[in-house]
Design a protein around this motif. Sequence first.
Motif, PDB file in Angstrom:
ATOM      1  N   ARG A 144     -12.941   0.985   2.264  1.00  0.00           N
ATOM      2  CA  ARG A 144     -12.533   0.264   1.249  1.00  0.00           C
ATOM      3  C   ARG A 144     -13.496   0.868   0.009  1.00  0.00           C
ATOM      4  O   ARG A 144     -12.846   1.074  -1.154  1.00  0.00           O
ATOM      5  N   ALA A 145     -14.736   1.067   0.088  1.00  0.00           N
ATOM      6  CA  ALA A 145     -15.593   1.544  -0.875  1.00  0.00           C
ATOM      7  C   ALA A 145     -15.147   2.902  -1.290  1.00  0.00           C
ATOM      8  O   ALA A 145     -15.220   3.183  -2.464  1.00  0.00           O
ATOM      9  N   ASP A 146     -14.735   3.846  -0.390  1.00  0.00           N
ATOM     10  CA  ASP A 146     -14.536   5.150  -0.766  1.00  0.00           C
ATOM     11  C   ASP A 146     -13.089   5.275  -1.337  1.00  0.00           C
ATOM     12  O   ASP A 146     -13.156   5.942  -2.428  1.00  0.00           O
ATOM     13  N   ALA A 147     -12.260   4.340  -0.932  1.00  0.00           N
ATOM     14  CA  ALA A 147     -10.640   4.547  -1.610  1.00  0.00           C
ATOM     15  C   ALA A 147     -11.091   4.014  -3.046  1.00  0.00           C
ATOM     16  O   ALA A 147     -10.477   4.120  -3.786  1.00  0.00           O
ATOM     17  N   THR A 148     -11.826   2.703  -3.141  1.00  0.00           N
ATOM     18  CA  THR A 148     -11.804   2.192  -4.622  1.00  0.00           C
ATOM     19  C   THR A 148     -12.615   3.116  -5.397  1.00  0.00           C
ATOM     20  O   THR A 148     -12.129   3.182  -6.676  1.00  0.00           O
TER      21      THR A 148
ATOM     22  N   TYR B  86       2.710  -5.978  -4.990  1.00  0.00           N
ATOM     23  CA  TYR B  86       2.835  -7.096  -4.362  1.00  0.00           C
ATOM     24  C   TYR B  86       3.503  -7.171  -2.877  1.00  0.00           C
ATOM     25  O   TYR B  86       3.139  -7.723  -1.976  1.00  0.00           O
ATOM     26  N   LEU B  87       4.491  -6.192  -3.086  1.00  0.00           N
ATOM     27  CA  LEU B  87       5.167  -5.962  -1.515  1.00  0.00           C
ATOM     28  C   LEU B  87       4.408  -5.462  -0.576  1.00  0.00           C
ATOM     29  O   LEU B  87       4.605  -5.552   0.681  1.00  0.00           O
ATOM     30  N   LEU B  88       3.290  -4.847  -0.745  1.00  0.00           N
ATOM     31  CA  LEU B  88       2.482  -4.180   0.227  1.00  0.00           C
ATOM     32  C   LEU B  88       1.547  -5.197   0.896  1.00  0.00           C
ATOM     33  O   LEU B  88       0.959  -5.307   1.990  1.00  0.00           O
ATOM     34  N   GLY B  89       1.187  -6.389  -0.159  1.00  0.00           N
ATOM     35  CA  GLY B  89       0.366  -7.393   0.355  1.00  0.00           C
ATOM     36  C   GLY B  89      -1.024  -6.862   0.451  1.00  0.00           C
ATOM     37  O   GLY B  89      -1.586  -6.002   0.061  1.00  0.00           O
ATOM     38  N   MET B  90      -1.902  -8.050   0.932  1.00  0.00           N
ATOM     39  CA  MET B  90      -3.224  -7.627   1.135  1.00  0.00           C
ATOM     40  C   MET B  90      -3.683  -6.647   2.113  1.00  0.00           C
ATOM     41  O   MET B  90      -3.252  -6.601   2.882  1.00  0.00           O
ATOM     42  N   ARG B  91      -4.751  -6.115   2.080  1.00  0.00           N
ATOM     43  CA  ARG B  91      -5.148  -5.021   2.922  1.00  0.00           C
ATOM     44  C   ARG B  91      -5.941  -5.614   4.143  1.00  0.00           C
ATOM     45  O   ARG B  91      -6.844  -6.478   3.796  1.00  0.00           O
ATOM     46  N   PRO B  92      -5.559  -5.341   5.239  1.00  0.00           N
ATOM     47  CA  PRO B  92      -6.405  -6.231   6.433  1.00  0.00           C
ATOM     48  C   PRO B  92      -7.741  -5.528   6.496  1.00  0.00           C
ATOM     49  O   PRO B  92      -8.159  -4.697   6.274  1.00  0.00           O
TER      50      PRO B  92
ATOM     51  N   ILE C 138      -3.947   3.257  -5.295  1.00  0.00           N
ATOM     52  CA  ILE C 138      -4.619   4.341  -4.761  1.00  0.00           C
ATOM     53  C   ILE C 138      -5.565   3.693  -3.685  1.00  0.00           C
ATOM     54  O   ILE C 138      -5.810   4.192  -2.710  1.00  0.00           O
ATOM     55  N   ALA C 139      -6.412   2.693  -4.130  1.00  0.00           N
ATOM     56  CA  ALA C 139      -7.359   2.098  -3.360  1.00  0.00           C
ATOM     57  C   ALA C 139      -6.680   1.290  -2.203  1.00  0.00           C
ATOM     58  O   ALA C 139      -7.307   1.330  -0.956  1.00  0.00           O
ATOM     59  N   ARG C 140      -5.566   0.896  -2.302  1.00  0.00           N
ATOM     60  CA  ARG C 140      -4.649   0.281  -1.339  1.00  0.00           C
ATOM     61  C   ARG C 140      -4.274   1.414  -0.152  1.00  0.00           C
ATOM     62  O   ARG C 140      -4.163   0.752   1.140  1.00  0.00           O
ATOM     63  N   LEU C 141      -3.846   2.333  -0.577  1.00  0.00           N
ATOM     64  CA  LEU C 141      -3.001   3.228   0.260  1.00  0.00           C
ATOM     65  C   LEU C 141      -3.736   4.213   1.044  1.00  0.00           C
ATOM     66  O   LEU C 141      -3.570   4.949   1.666  1.00  0.00           O
ATOM     67  N   LEU C 142      -5.129   4.634   0.253  1.00  0.00           N
ATOM     68  CA  LEU C 142      -5.816   5.773   1.132  1.00  0.00           C
ATOM     69  C   LEU C 142      -6.489   5.325   2.489  1.00  0.00           C
ATOM     70  O   LEU C 142      -6.708   4.009   2.414  1.00  0.00           O
TER      71      LEU C 142
END
Length: 79
Positions: free
Chosen positions: A26-30, A73-79, A18-22
């Motif tokens: 970053r703080a709000d998504a986390t 893993y497939l999404l990778g790191m968030r830019p 959820i934190a990765r896709l929202l």
Amino acid sequence: MTALFGGYALASAVATLIARLLPVDRADATAWGMNLSFLAFAGVALWCFHEPRVARLMLLVWGGTAALVLALYLLGMRP
């Protein structure tokens, strides 16, 4: 053991996904991910004690966790 450790692993994977896709900061998504992970953990733990078939329970909890981790893993790191 699946209710405790599997529920925690699944809730952790849900929070991270959820934190990765929202599409917010970053703080709000986390924060959203962590808040929703408590609901996910409670739901999985209650379902674990309700489900009569242990094999199906373990397959869905651990398989769901593995699928979410693979998606992360497939999404990778968030830019």
